[in-house]
Enzyme design. Structure first.
Site, PDB file in Angstrom:
ATOM      1  N   CYS A   1      40.378  44.971  42.639  1.00 18.21           N
ATOM      2  CA  CYS A   1      41.185  44.352  43.697  1.00 18.21           C
ATOM      3  C   CYS A   1      42.682  44.304  43.399  1.00 18.21           C
ATOM      4  CB  CYS A   1      40.679  42.930  43.976  1.00 18.21           C
ATOM      5  SG  CYS A   1      40.888  41.785  42.590  1.00 18.21           S
TER       6      CYS A   1
ATOM      7  N   CYS B   1      37.794  39.651  25.064  1.00 19.25           N
ATOM      8  CA  CYS B   1      37.299  40.992  24.739  1.00 19.25           C
ATOM      9  C   CYS B   1      36.931  41.668  26.062  1.00 19.25           C
ATOM     10  CB  CYS B   1      36.091  40.865  23.826  1.00 19.25           C
ATOM     11  SG  CYS B   1      35.541  42.409  23.089  1.00 19.25           S
TER      12      CYS B   1
ATOM     13  N   CYS C   1      37.039  38.431  37.217  1.00 21.67           N
ATOM     14  CA  CYS C   1      38.226  38.356  38.056  1.00 21.67           C
ATOM     15  C   CYS C   1      38.010  37.217  39.043  1.00 21.67           C
ATOM     16  CB  CYS C   1      38.442  39.668  38.797  1.00 21.67           C
ATOM     17  SG  CYS C   1      39.754  39.596  40.047  1.00 21.67           S
TER      18      CYS C   1
ATOM     19  N   CYS D   1      43.096  44.057  37.805  1.00 21.88           N
ATOM     20  CA  CYS D   1      41.698  44.320  38.110  1.00 21.88           C
ATOM     21  C   CYS D   1      41.561  45.667  38.819  1.00 21.88           C
ATOM     22  CB  CYS D   1      41.139  43.203  38.992  1.00 21.88           C
ATOM     23  SG  CYS D   1      39.431  43.469  39.523  1.00 21.88           S
TER      24      CYS D   1
ATOM     25  N   CYS E   1      37.848  38.716  42.976  1.00 18.47           N
ATOM     26  CA  CYS E   1      36.741  39.501  43.519  1.00 18.47           C
ATOM     27  C   CYS E   1      35.424  39.288  42.796  1.00 18.47           C
ATOM     28  CB  CYS E   1      37.089  40.988  43.538  1.00 18.47           C
ATOM     29  SG  CYS E   1      37.202  41.752  41.895  1.00 18.47           S
TER      30      CYS E   1
END
Length: 247
Positions: A125, A209, A179, A122, A182
């Site tokens: 984070c 996707c 995510c 991510c 976060c």
């Protein structure tokens, strides 16, 4: 929900069904490859048709598409920052995707063509989200994965959170993914993995996707003594990627 991705999903789905019933088995693979590159001339028409389809689907499920983004991207997540803090630490493109739920243009991220071994984490984070072993080329223009990385704290839970939608809505138009650490928007997951034989998605039945701008790529085999190399997904490809249409 990103309409471009929904258009892609419906195009693949209905084309795949037609292949299964009306074409010889020997030509299925060639026709699948044709279907995985969106024809730019017809994109806007398919987008308009998809908008009409979503309106009808929302009436059937009593769950308007506009309600998909109402869940907070902050409340309930382990890492929380003010929007001012997010805006300061992220690039404009990263902030647009992760915190505002935006969608990048197809073939606009350098990570769409990234084929090295490593982890996709991510950009907000650093949570590991996808392993390169699950990446494949779907032809849609967005980085695509067959499955997410599982949590090191609970092997039964992935680091990618899937939107809670009805089975009907998921099968028709997919679901948003975030995510789990976060709450950053990543993209969408579709139930069309069966359309990609020879890829990891064919085994899982799913296609994640993902917006490349929501990710950083960390290659494997790096020395822990040096600063880790990573590739920002909000950067454009070094060479413009173009869909290949088979005649």
């Amino acid at each position: 929900m990103a309409y471009g991705r929904i258009v892609s999903f419906l195009f693949f789905f209905f084309f795949g069904v037609a292949n299964a019933f009306f074409t010889p088995a020997a030509s299925c693979e060639r026709r699948r490859l044709q279907s995985t590159s969106l024809n730019a001339k017809n994109f806007m028409l398919r987008r308009e048709m998809m908008q009409n389809t979503l309106t009808f689907g929302a009436l059937l499920t009593a769950s308007p598409a506009s309600a998909r983004s109402t869940k907070s991207r902050t409340t309930g997540y382990d890492i929380q920052r003010t929007e001012a803090e997010w805006a300061q630490m992220l690039s404009p493109q990263q902030h647009f995707i992760l915190r505002q739920g935006g969608t990048e243009s197809p073939y606009s991220s350098i990570l769409e063509g990234e084929d090295r071994a490593g982890l996709f984490v991510c950009a907000g984070c650093g949570t590991p989200l996808f392993n390169s072993k699950e990446k494949f080329h779907s032809g849609t223009g967005w980085p695509s994965f067959a499955a997410p990385t599982m949590s090191k704290f609970n092997p039964d839970v992935s680091n990618v959170e899937m939107e809670d939608v009805s089975t009907f809505q998921y099968q028709l138009a997919g679901a948003e993914v975030r995510c789990r650490t976060c709450g950053g928007h990543l993209g969408d997951v579709f139930a069309d993995g069966f359309l990609f034989p020879g890829t990891p998605a064919f085994a899982t039945g799913k296609r994640y996707c993902i917006d490349g701008g929501a990710l950083l790529f960390v290659p494997n085999n790096q020395s822990t003594d040096d600063e880790l190399e990573f590739v920002r997904g909000d950067l454009p490809p070094t060479k413009p990627a173009k869909p290949v249409f088979l005649g």
